[in-house]
Design an enzyme around this catalytic site. Sequence first.
Site, short mmCIF file in Angstrom:
data_model
loop_
_atom_site.label_atom_id
_atom_site.label_comp_id
_atom_site.label_asym_id
_atom_site.label_seq_id
_atom_site.Cartn_x
_atom_site.Cartn_y
_atom_site.Cartn_z
N HIS A 105 2.68 -4.68 -65.11
CA HIS A 105 1.73 -4.91 -64.01
C HIS A 105 2.10 -4.03 -62.80
O HIS A 105 1.24 -3.32 -62.25
CB HIS A 105 1.77 -6.39 -63.62
CG HIS A 105 0.84 -6.77 -62.52
ND1 HIS A 105 -0.24 -7.61 -62.71
CD2 HIS A 105 0.82 -6.46 -61.19
CE1 HIS A 105 -0.88 -7.77 -61.56
NE2 HIS A 105 -0.24 -7.10 -60.62
N GLU A 106 3.36 -4.07 -62.41
CA GLU A 106 3.79 -3.29 -61.25
C GLU A 106 3.80 -1.79 -61.55
O GLU A 106 3.56 -0.98 -60.65
CB GLU A 106 5.17 -3.75 -60.79
CG GLU A 106 5.29 -5.24 -60.47
CD GLU A 106 4.23 -5.75 -59.49
OE1 GLU A 106 3.70 -4.94 -58.70
OE2 GLU A 106 3.94 -6.97 -59.52
N HIS A 152 0.41 -0.46 -60.88
CA HIS A 152 0.25 -0.19 -59.45
C HIS A 152 0.90 1.15 -59.08
O HIS A 152 0.32 1.94 -58.32
CB HIS A 152 0.91 -1.30 -58.62
CG HIS A 152 0.13 -2.57 -58.58
ND1 HIS A 152 -1.25 -2.61 -58.47
CD2 HIS A 152 0.54 -3.87 -58.60
CE1 HIS A 152 -1.65 -3.87 -58.44
NE2 HIS A 152 -0.59 -4.65 -58.53
#
Length: 234
Positions: free
Chosen positions: A135-136, A139
């Site tokens: 997820h990160e 980003h």
Amino acid sequence: MSSTSNAPSTSSTAPDAQDKDLKAFDRWRKSVSWITGVGLTPDDHARRKASQDVEAEEAMWVRCEKWKADLMKNSPAVSFMLKHLQQAGCNLTTDHIHCQPCNMTRAGGFSPEKGILLCQDGFWSKSHMEDTLVHEMVHMYDHVKFKVDWKDLRHHACSEIRAANLSGDCKWSREIRRGFYTFSKQHQDCVRRRAILSVQQHPDCAGDSVRAEKAVNEVWESCKADTRPFDEIY
């Protein structure tokens, strides 16, 4: 002429032996009290709790670092993102991924200045950490590849949609654990909900769910359809 014996008398050694036994028992009693908490003074209880908290944090940090190293080496999804981050000009290493204690409202975070945060006390399994790390990394990929302006709500919303959509954060087993049992459009509903929750934390939203939802809705179709660098939803 009387002779003097150099051997110690029984009467002189008994108190020493008894004293040693009492000291050993006292050490044992204090050890048991420290472990169980029984018989401790309020100050002792405070010191015991502080010591246990430190030990627990150290244990969680060690576990987080161990899982992180394993995922960086063996996770197909993490390896895939590492490769595409490198192609985009970002050579992500373990030094850019930090295990730290957090509040219990999140599992990770991304900062262009500081890198990726893994909340060491927020994971119930290695697969949970894997989803959070991916997820990160999405980003980070968006930041490097698309030059995201994190002050812009629409930009932020788009990256949150993509991260929730692509990371495994919204797979069915995760939603069940959160208490969501929707069978129709489960993935879509999860992505939208979690993107709105994340955008709510933007300084310009300050918890305003209406404004966060508006930003997510404005970019929903294009950002949900964008699965780069994956060919399809992970």
